[in-house]
Design a protein around this motif. Structure first.
Motif, PDB file in Angstrom:
ATOM      1  N   GLU A 168      13.611  20.699 -10.983  1.00  0.00           N
ATOM      2  CA  GLU A 168      12.969  19.381 -10.895  1.00  0.00           C
ATOM      3  C   GLU A 168      13.869  18.398 -10.159  1.00  0.00           C
ATOM      4  O   GLU A 168      13.406  17.606  -9.337  1.00  0.00           O
ATOM      5  CB  GLU A 168      12.648  18.845 -12.301  1.00  0.00           C
ATOM      6  CG  GLU A 168      11.441  19.510 -12.920  1.00  0.00           C
ATOM      7  CD  GLU A 168      10.822  18.691 -14.055  1.00  0.00           C
ATOM      8  OE1 GLU A 168      10.984  17.454 -14.082  1.00  0.00           O
ATOM      9  OE2 GLU A 168      10.176  19.302 -14.921  1.00  0.00           O
ATOM     10  N   THR A 197      13.989  18.796  -6.337  1.00  0.00           N
ATOM     11  CA  THR A 197      12.725  18.523  -5.625  1.00  0.00           C
ATOM     12  C   THR A 197      12.192  17.127  -5.936  1.00  0.00           C
ATOM     13  O   THR A 197      11.059  16.802  -5.557  1.00  0.00           O
ATOM     14  CB  THR A 197      11.641  19.557  -6.011  1.00  0.00           C
ATOM     15  OG1 THR A 197      11.467  19.514  -7.435  1.00  0.00           O
ATOM     16  CG2 THR A 197      12.025  20.956  -5.587  1.00  0.00           C
ATOM     17  N   GLN A 198      13.017  16.334  -6.612  1.00  0.00           N
ATOM     18  CA  GLN A 198      12.614  14.968  -6.981  1.00  0.00           C
ATOM     19  C   GLN A 198      12.116  14.204  -5.748  1.00  0.00           C
ATOM     20  O   GLN A 198      12.786  14.188  -4.720  1.00  0.00           O
ATOM     21  CB  GLN A 198      13.843  14.252  -7.577  1.00  0.00           C
ATOM     22  CG  GLN A 198      13.528  12.939  -8.263  1.00  0.00           C
ATOM     23  CD  GLN A 198      12.724  13.153  -9.538  1.00  0.00           C
ATOM     24  OE1 GLN A 198      13.057  14.004 -10.337  1.00  0.00           O
ATOM     25  NE2 GLN A 198      11.650  12.396  -9.699  1.00  0.00           N
ATOM     26  N   ILE A 256       9.782  14.848  -3.676  1.00  0.00           N
ATOM     27  CA  ILE A 256       9.183  15.629  -2.569  1.00  0.00           C
ATOM     28  C   ILE A 256       7.682  15.788  -2.818  1.00  0.00           C
ATOM     29  O   ILE A 256       7.263  16.148  -3.916  1.00  0.00           O
ATOM     30  CB  ILE A 256       9.858  17.017  -2.443  1.00  0.00           C
ATOM     31  CG1 ILE A 256      11.319  16.850  -2.028  1.00  0.00           C
ATOM     32  CG2 ILE A 256       9.103  17.900  -1.444  1.00  0.00           C
ATOM     33  CD1 ILE A 256      12.114  18.132  -1.958  1.00  0.00           C
ATOM     34  N   ASP A 257       6.889  15.495  -1.799  1.00  0.00           N
ATOM     35  CA  ASP A 257       5.440  15.660  -1.920  1.00  0.00           C
ATOM     36  C   ASP A 257       5.033  16.945  -1.185  1.00  0.00           C
ATOM     37  O   ASP A 257       5.134  17.018   0.040  1.00  0.00           O
ATOM     38  CB  ASP A 257       4.734  14.453  -1.301  1.00  0.00           C
ATOM     39  CG  ASP A 257       3.216  14.620  -1.319  1.00  0.00           C
ATOM     40  OD1 ASP A 257       2.725  15.551  -2.011  1.00  0.00           O
ATOM     41  OD2 ASP A 257       2.530  13.834  -0.639  1.00  0.00           O
ATOM     42  N   SER A 276       1.982  18.302  -1.404  1.00  0.00           N
ATOM     43  CA  SER A 276       0.529  18.413  -1.579  1.00  0.00           C
ATOM     44  C   SER A 276      -0.162  19.071  -0.379  1.00  0.00           C
ATOM     45  O   SER A 276      -1.289  19.529  -0.496  1.00  0.00           O
ATOM     46  CB  SER A 276      -0.091  17.044  -1.872  1.00  0.00           C
ATOM     47  OG  SER A 276       0.258  16.148  -0.859  1.00  0.00           O
ATOM     48  N   ARG A 311       5.082  19.393  -7.892  1.00  0.00           N
ATOM     49  CA  ARG A 311       5.233  18.646  -6.617  1.00  0.00           C
ATOM     50  C   ARG A 311       3.953  18.735  -5.792  1.00  0.00           C
ATOM     51  O   ARG A 311       3.935  18.496  -4.601  1.00  0.00           O
ATOM     52  CB  ARG A 311       6.427  19.188  -5.823  1.00  0.00           C
ATOM     53  CG  ARG A 311       7.751  19.131  -6.588  1.00  0.00           C
ATOM     54  CD  ARG A 311       8.175  17.708  -6.937  1.00  0.00           C
ATOM     55  NE  ARG A 311       9.355  17.680  -7.809  1.00  0.00           N
ATOM     56  CZ  ARG A 311       9.462  16.951  -8.920  1.00  0.00           C
ATOM     57  NH1 ARG A 311       8.455  16.180  -9.318  1.00  0.00           N
ATOM     58  NH2 ARG A 311      10.561  16.975  -9.643  1.00  0.00           N
ATOM     59  N   HIS A 312       2.875  19.184  -6.448  1.00  0.00           N
ATOM     60  CA  HIS A 312       1.511  19.171  -5.886  1.00  0.00           C
ATOM     61  C   HIS A 312       1.217  20.275  -4.882  1.00  0.00           C
ATOM     62  O   HIS A 312       0.218  20.184  -4.154  1.00  0.00           O
ATOM     63  CB  HIS A 312       1.170  17.808  -5.268  1.00  0.00           C
ATOM     64  CG  HIS A 312       1.481  16.658  -6.187  1.00  0.00           C
ATOM     65  ND1 HIS A 312       0.813  16.456  -7.364  1.00  0.00           N
ATOM     66  CD2 HIS A 312       2.418  15.678  -6.103  1.00  0.00           C
ATOM     67  CE1 HIS A 312       1.318  15.391  -7.960  1.00  0.00           C
ATOM     68  NE2 HIS A 312       2.299  14.906  -7.231  1.00  0.00           N
ATOM     69  N   CYS A 329      13.768  26.591  -5.289  1.00  0.00           N
ATOM     70  CA  CYS A 329      12.949  25.406  -4.982  1.00  0.00           C
ATOM     71  C   CYS A 329      13.594  24.578  -3.870  1.00  0.00           C
ATOM     72  O   CYS A 329      12.902  24.028  -3.006  1.00  0.00           O
ATOM     73  CB  CYS A 329      12.750  24.551  -6.245  1.00  0.00           C
ATOM     74  SG  CYS A 329      11.662  25.367  -7.430  1.00  0.00           S
TER      75      CYS A 329
END
Ligand SMILES: NC(=O)c1ccc[n+]([C@@H]2O[C@H](COP(=O)([O-])OP(=O)(O)OC[C@H]3O[C@@H](n4cnc5c(N)ncnc54)[C@H](OP(=O)(O)O)[C@@H]3O)[C@@H](O)[C@H]2O)c1
Length: 322
Positions: A23, A26-27, A29-30, A32, A56-57, A271
């Protein structure tokens, strides 16, 4: 990154270290716009990687041999994150038929593919052969991922070309790549039962993971394919991977507790390699604790990497024609 940073968790040049979690790395980071396949996403590092990528979608496809477990994992992820986009598809890496079926089923979904995480693995099992007659650790850890990656490459190239977004492939290796058979890969005796060592066979398969990543990276660079390929050692994490040496590893862990990570820390390097913007354009590298490291001399041997590529191709083709 040395033993001191490993034990203390002090961050390296990337700003992260052995204590960083998936986590944390990757804080913000989008993801999607990304679709990711994770092999072995039902347990341990793969499960946490799936959870964090979904957080992170990213649209996450869990490729699993046990569909009951995979469906439970999907429910678990949805319970923790109602917005998670998670699908499960059957994949047994020790069967080339199953790998081909998986790819057909994935292609039928008409999804793009940005990220492939070759995570699934087995360790130190007694000698046995895969469905295609190949020593099980080599078949599952390396050859299955070799075939899977090759079959998904056109989809990844298409996605990278049409979206302009870099594709990423991450191979889960291990520090155990440093302890294979003499010479690295036993091309002449890949199935030999008499001289089989469960530990060296694991080391051989994990060496193969790095050689595969490096050779594929070289080929994709030549093609200008906008897809990177890196390999990672996740650290030491007590997971189901140790089921063939459960008692000994538990005892070992008591004396070496300072070397072990928890699962969220164990998924951090994967990740990081899959999502972090700092790694844009970085390919053919080996990561430990989210920092670039130098793998063994054998892992850096380009001739060996090419030989493994040709050998793997031959095995895959001969299984297809038999
Ligand atoms: N844990 C560590 O300390 C450590 C250290 C270095 C490297 N690694 C590497 O990290 C990766 C993940 O390991 P982990 O610790 O998370 O192990 P794990 O908890 O045992 O997870 C392994 C995953 O691989 C799946 N798998 C095994 N054989 C498969 C097959 N034939 N087809 C499809 N999936 C299969 C397992 O599914 P089932 O549940 O159905 O068996 C499980 O989902 C492995 O590649 C391992 O070599 C781990």
């Amino acid at each position: 990154m040395g033993i001191f940073t490993w034990i203390t968790g002090i961050p390296g040049p990337s700003g992260f270290g052995s204590a960083s979690t998936a986590e944390q790395v990757t804080q913000g980071i989008d993801a999607s716009n990304l679709t990711a396949i994770i092999t072995g996403g039902t347990s341990g590092i793969g499960l946490e990687t799936a959870r964090v990528l979904a957080l992170r979608h990213a649209h996450v496809i869990i490729a699993a041999r046990n569909m009951e477990a995979a469906k439970e994992v999907k429910q678990l992820l949805l319970k923790g994150n109602g917005n998670a986009r998670v699908d499960v598809l059957k994949l047994d890496l020790c069967s080339m038929n199953s790998i081909r079926e998986f790819v057909d089923n994935f292609n039928a979904l008409n999804l793009p593919l940005n990220i492939l995480i070759n995570n699934a693995g087995i360790m130190s099992c007694p000698h046995q052969l895969s469905n295609d007659g190949i020593e099980m650790q080599f078949a599952t850890n390396h050859l299955g991922h070799f075939l899977l990656t090759n079959l998904l490459l056109d989809k990844m190239k298409d996605t990278a070309r049409t979206t302009g977004v870099e594709g990423r492939i991450v191979n889960l290796s291990s520090i155990a790549h440093r302890y294979p058979y003499n010479g690295g890969i036993r091309f002449e005796k890949i199935n030999d039962r008499n001289s089989y060592s469960d530990k060296k066979a694991y080391g051989q398969s994990k060496l193969a993971n790095i050689l595969h990543a490096n050779e594929l990276s070289r080929r994709l660079k030549e093609e200008d394919a906008n897809i990177t390929v890196n390999s990672a050692h996740p650290g030491l994490i007590m997971t189901n991977l140790f089921k063939h040496s459960h008692l000994i590893s538990r005892i070992f862990k008591v004396f070496t507790f300072f070397l072990w990570k928890n699962v969220p820390q164990g998924a951090a390097t994967t990740c990081y390699a899959a999502l972090h913007p700092k790694l844009k354009g970085v390919t053919g590298k080996y990561y430990v604790d989210c920092n670039e490291c130098t793998p063994s001399k054998l892992a850096r041997n380009e001739v060996l990497a090419k030989k493994l590529w040709d050998f793997s191709n031959k095995l895959v083709n001969s299984a297809q024609n038999s």
